[in-house]
Design a protein around this motif. Structure first.
Motif, PDB file in Angstrom:
ATOM      1  N   ILE A  25      -4.748  -4.968 -12.633  1.00 17.55           N
ATOM      2  CA  ILE A  25      -4.511  -3.531 -12.765  1.00 17.55           C
ATOM      3  C   ILE A  25      -5.346  -2.756 -11.756  1.00 17.55           C
ATOM      4  N   ASP A  26      -6.592  -3.161 -11.578  1.00 15.69           N
ATOM      5  CA  ASP A  26      -7.486  -2.543 -10.592  1.00 15.69           C
ATOM      6  C   ASP A  26      -6.846  -2.575  -9.206  1.00 15.69           C
ATOM      7  N   LYS A  27      -6.356  -3.729  -8.804  1.00 18.99           N
ATOM      8  CA  LYS A  27      -5.756  -3.885  -7.474  1.00 18.99           C
ATOM      9  C   LYS A  27      -4.475  -3.056  -7.337  1.00 18.99           C
ATOM     10  N   LEU A  28      -3.658  -3.056  -8.374  1.00 20.03           N
ATOM     11  CA  LEU A  28      -2.407  -2.300  -8.319  1.00 20.03           C
ATOM     12  C   LEU A  28      -2.670  -0.801  -8.226  1.00 20.03           C
ATOM     13  N   LEU A  29      -3.640  -0.316  -8.999  1.00 15.56           N
ATOM     14  CA  LEU A  29      -3.968   1.112  -8.938  1.00 15.56           C
ATOM     15  C   LEU A  29      -4.507   1.500  -7.568  1.00 15.56           C
ATOM     16  N   GLN A  30      -5.351   0.670  -6.995  1.00 17.56           N
ATOM     17  CA  GLN A  30      -5.848   0.937  -5.643  1.00 17.56           C
ATOM     18  C   GLN A  30      -4.681   0.996  -4.648  1.00 17.56           C
ATOM     19  N   SER A  31      -3.778   0.042  -4.749  1.00 12.33           N
ATOM     20  CA  SER A  31      -2.645  -0.021  -3.823  1.00 12.33           C
ATOM     21  C   SER A  31      -1.734   1.188  -3.962  1.00 12.33           C
ATOM     22  N   SER A  32      -1.616   1.717  -5.174  1.00 14.13           N
ATOM     23  CA  SER A  32      -0.757   2.878  -5.388  1.00 14.13           C
ATOM     24  C   SER A  32      -1.351   4.142  -4.788  1.00 14.13           C
ATOM     25  N   ASN A  33      -2.666   4.115  -4.545  1.00 13.50           N
ATOM     26  CA  ASN A  33      -3.385   5.322  -4.121  1.00 13.50           C
ATOM     27  C   ASN A  33      -4.098   5.105  -2.788  1.00 13.50           C
ATOM     28  N   ASP A  34      -3.386   4.438  -1.864  1.00 16.28           N
ATOM     29  CA  ASP A  34      -3.901   4.236  -0.499  1.00 16.28           C
ATOM     30  C   ASP A  34      -5.288   3.595  -0.493  1.00 16.28           C
ATOM     31  N   ARG A  35      -5.481   2.600  -1.392  1.00 13.47           N
ATOM     32  CA  ARG A  35      -6.690   1.784  -1.517  1.00 13.47           C
ATOM     33  C   ARG A  35      -7.887   2.503  -2.154  1.00 13.47           C
ATOM     34  N   ILE A  44       0.851  -1.194   0.000  1.00  7.69           N
ATOM     35  CA  ILE A  44       0.000   0.000   0.000  1.00  7.69           C
ATOM     36  C   ILE A  44       0.882   1.238   0.000  1.00  7.69           C
ATOM     37  N   SER A  45       0.668   2.108  -0.957  1.00 15.16           N
ATOM     38  CA  SER A  45       1.505   3.292  -1.114  1.00 15.16           C
ATOM     39  C   SER A  45       0.611   4.515  -1.335  1.00 15.16           C
ATOM     40  N   GLU A  46       1.246   5.653  -1.508  1.00 17.21           N
ATOM     41  CA  GLU A  46       0.499   6.869  -1.821  1.00 17.21           C
ATOM     42  C   GLU A  46       1.141   7.552  -3.024  1.00 17.21           C
ATOM     43  N   ILE A  47       0.318   8.174  -3.810  1.00 19.35           N
ATOM     44  CA  ILE A  47       0.787   8.889  -4.989  1.00 19.35           C
ATOM     45  C   ILE A  47       1.388  10.226  -4.562  1.00 19.35           C
ATOM     46  N   ILE A  48       2.522  10.578  -5.132  1.00 19.94           N
ATOM     47  CA  ILE A  48       3.096  11.910  -4.916  1.00 19.94           C
ATOM     48  C   ILE A  48       2.483  12.844  -5.955  1.00 19.94           C
ATOM     49  N   THR A  49       1.903  13.934  -5.516  1.00 17.87           N
ATOM     50  CA  THR A  49       1.232  14.840  -6.451  1.00 17.87           C
ATOM     51  C   THR A  49       1.980  16.162  -6.568  1.00 17.87           C
ATOM     52  N   ILE A  50       1.855  16.749  -7.726  1.00 16.02           N
ATOM     53  CA  ILE A  50       2.341  18.102  -7.963  1.00 16.02           C
ATOM     54  C   ILE A  50       1.244  18.822  -8.742  1.00 16.02           C
ATOM     55  N   SER A  51       0.865  20.009  -8.273  1.00 15.75           N
ATOM     56  CA  SER A  51      -0.292  20.693  -8.844  1.00 15.75           C
ATOM     57  C   SER A  51       0.042  22.124  -9.228  1.00 15.75           C
ATOM     58  N   PHE A  52      -0.688  22.624 -10.208  1.00 12.66           N
ATOM     59  CA  PHE A  52      -0.651  24.051 -10.498  1.00 12.66           C
ATOM     60  C   PHE A  52      -2.058  24.513 -10.838  1.00 12.66           C
ATOM     61  N   PRO A  53      -2.372  25.776 -10.589  1.00  8.31           N
ATOM     62  CA  PRO A  53      -3.741  26.252 -10.812  1.00  8.31           C
ATOM     63  C   PRO A  53      -4.083  26.344 -12.291  1.00  8.31           C
ATOM     64  N   LYS A  54      -5.259  25.810 -12.662  1.00  7.10           N
ATOM     65  CA  LYS A  54      -5.791  25.995 -14.019  1.00  7.10           C
ATOM     66  C   LYS A  54      -6.534  27.320 -14.109  1.00  7.10           C
ATOM     67  N   SER A  55      -7.160  27.693 -12.990  1.00  7.71           N
ATOM     68  CA  SER A  55      -7.876  28.957 -12.888  1.00  7.71           C
ATOM     69  C   SER A  55      -7.860  29.348 -11.422  1.00  7.71           C
ATOM     70  N   HIS A  56      -8.609  30.387 -11.077  1.00  3.93           N
ATOM     71  CA  HIS A  56      -8.663  30.805  -9.673  1.00  3.93           C
ATOM     72  C   HIS A  56      -9.389  29.783  -8.802  1.00  3.93           C
ATOM     73  N   LEU A  57     -10.189  28.928  -9.418  1.00  2.00           N
ATOM     74  CA  LEU A  57     -11.010  27.996  -8.646  1.00  2.00           C
ATOM     75  C   LEU A  57     -10.606  26.539  -8.820  1.00  2.00           C
ATOM     76  N   THR A  58      -9.849  26.210  -9.850  1.00  2.00           N
ATOM     77  CA  THR A  58      -9.496  24.817 -10.110  1.00  2.00           C
ATOM     78  C   THR A  58      -7.993  24.671 -10.282  1.00  2.00           C
ATOM     79  N   GLU A  59      -7.519  23.452 -10.115  1.00  2.00           N
ATOM     80  CA  GLU A  59      -6.112  23.161 -10.313  1.00  2.00           C
ATOM     81  C   GLU A  59      -5.962  21.852 -11.070  1.00  2.00           C
TER      82      GLU A  59
END
Length: 513
Positions: free
Chosen positions: A211-221, A72-87
């Motif tokens: 693939i379903d199980k692996l994706l869940q595991s990569s993203n804290d279930r 069980i792992s967690e995804i590392i995220t990097i974000s930037f704003p698309k607009s004032h309300l969304t990213e």
């Protein structure tokens, strides 16, 4: 045969000629991180071997029950704003889990390709993420973003235009919040069927179930959403929408609808002969998507009478202000074009006009086309940073231009010191809201270190693993994999690749299907 169908079939022929091991290596190295504008150059794969076996296997216990337990792992995220309300958030998956998704896909690669390019599909995708090339059959192209841009233009402004004379209307629509809305359980539904997927619960015989199980595991279930950015995510999204395309194709053919349908990722376009046919397509596409827990974006769904809608409206407006063929570019000419770009961008928001404008400030050989005097440098610097506020994604490209300006005036100590002080002040201001400015901090941190500025002034700004990696100049994420190296240390000033070259999406020798 329609032009889109011919393109679709040619892509299938080209990818079938490429050895599976080459595809696996490409997915692990070139496909692991998102496109260049997301992360600085030091975040690149230096070593990522494709193992003969997966890290996580389906095991049979003594009582005959199956067991599949990826870490069980967690995804590392990097974000930037698309607009004032969304990213827009990009995600990097634990490399062992990523490896295994690649491994299981490659293990059944022929079946995956048959699914993606099924003979019953009549809505033709232009977003196959692996860069095949006519120039060198059996080999892969060099750069993924260039192919994607080429493919979109080929779809929207070439092939669809060439077929438009046979029709009267153009339907445009896309899937709402696509990647974050993908339900991981729907992947085995798409590759097999919902009944078969349910029969496979806890057994993991099906590729989709693994693939379903692996994706869940990569993203804290979590079962909702897949990370944006990697080539594997793009393949998985293609798997899902290929099933949608196939089902919609069968429905439209059954009702004898005359149409040509194309798709780029989750962006659909249909040529048809009546509004009634367009409404029928929308209704049935919506119904099919609903089965997979997806929906269409109402505000992006339009029916246009041809030729309206075939071309991006901002391109013709920008043409007279373009700097593409201007060399050298005076400061006055730069300023005039910039003001026009801002006006057009205000009229047509969220387009690529700012990126286009910035790309025209440098030559094909990555040289600065701007001819500016020392007294104009700071006005140019200021306007570039103000432009960043309009389009966050453009920040790396702006830094690439500033890097060339620094090189041009490297003997002017006063200019260099003033720019340096301005950059440190901007860096300091970003620290006041670390979460909001993580993307800007990451890029500016890299820029200052790679260009030899005083590192002592770069304080520890965040607990984000990517920024910590820049601080220590070593990999500070997913560190439990000795043979998987995902970071390339920043070298001394002058030893790092120019940002303008790193960010280029169309190398001079690049070809595409």
């Amino acid at each position: 045969m329609s032009i889109p169908k011919e393109h679709f079939e040619n892509t299938y022929k080209l990818i079938r000629k490429i050895d599976k091991n080459k595809i696996a290596d490409w997915l692990l190295t070139e496909g692991y991180y998102p496109e260049q504008y997301v992360l600085p150059p030091c975040f690149c794969v230096k070593s990522f071997p494709f193992n003969s076996e997966p890290y996580f296997k389906v095991k049979t216990k003594k009582n005959g029950q199956k067991e599949f337990k990826p870490t069980i792992s967690e995804i590392i995220t990097i974000s930037f704003p698309k607009s004032h309300l969304t990213e827009r958030s990009f995600g990097i998956i634990d490399p062992k889990i990523y490896h295994d998704i690649v491994w299981y896909l490659i293990n059944e690669w022929e079946d995956v390709l048959d699914h993606l390019f099924h003979k019953e599909i009549n809505i033709f995708s232009y977003s196959f993420p692996i860069p095949v090339t006519k120039k060198s059959e059996g080999e892969l192209g060099k750069l993924r973003p260039g192919r994607m841009i080429y493919e979109f233009i080929e779809m929207a402004e070439n092939d669809l235009v060439a077929e438009a004379h046979k029709f009267k209307y153009l339907l445009l629509t896309d899937v709402k919040n696509f990647y974050p809305s993908i339900y991981t359980h729907s992947i085995p539904w798409a590759l097999s069927s919902k009944p078969k997927a349910r029969e496979d619960i806890g057994i993991f015989n099906l590729l989709g179930s693994k693939i379903d199980k692996l994706l869940q595991s990569s993203n804290d279930r979590c079962t909702n959403g897949i990370p944006i950015g990697s080539a594997v995510s793009d393949i998985i999204s293609e798997i899902l929408l290929a099933k949608v395309d196939r089902e919609l194709s069968k429905t439209l053919n059954k009702h004898k609808i005359n149409y040509i349908g194309v798709r780029f990722k989750d962006d659909y376009r249909f040529l048809c002969n009546s509004r009634k046919d367009a409404d029928f397509i929308i209704k049935n596409l919506q119904n099919i998507l609903r089965f997979y827990n997806l929906s269409l974006s109402e505000d992006k769904t339009e029916i246009k009478e041809l030729p309206e809608g075939l071309f991006r409206p901002w391109t013709s407006e920008y043409q007279k202000y373009s700097l593409k063929d201007v060399y050298p570019i005076s400061y006055k000419r730069f300023e005039t074009s910039l003001l026009a770009v801002l006006n057009i961008d205000r009229k047509h928001p969220n387009t690529g006009i700012i990126d286009k404008f910035l790309s025209e400030l440098t030559s094909k050989k990555y040289n600065l086309k701007l001819s500016i005097k020392p007294k104009e440098v700071f006005k140019l610097f200021s306007l570039l940073f103000l432009l960043k506020e309009r389009r966050a994604k453009s920040f790396p490209q702006i830094l690439a231009i500033i890097e060339l300006i620094l090189k041009k005036f490297e003997s002017e100590d006063d200019i260099i010191k003033r720019i340096e002080e301005s950059l440190y002040n901007i860096f300091k201001s970003y620290q006041e809201d670390i979460f909001e400015n993580q993307y800007d901090l990451l890029w500016l941190y890299y820029f200052l270190k790679s260009n030899g500025f005083n590192r002592k002034r770069l304080t520890r700004v965040s607990s984000h693993p990517f920024i910590n990696s820049l601080k220590s100049n070593s990999q500070k994420y997913f560190e439990n994999n000795q043979n998987i190296i995902l970071y390339d240390p920043i070298k001394a000033k002058g030893k790092n690749k120019k940002l303008i070259e790193y960010l280029a999406v169309f190398p001079k020798d690049e070809d595409s299907n």
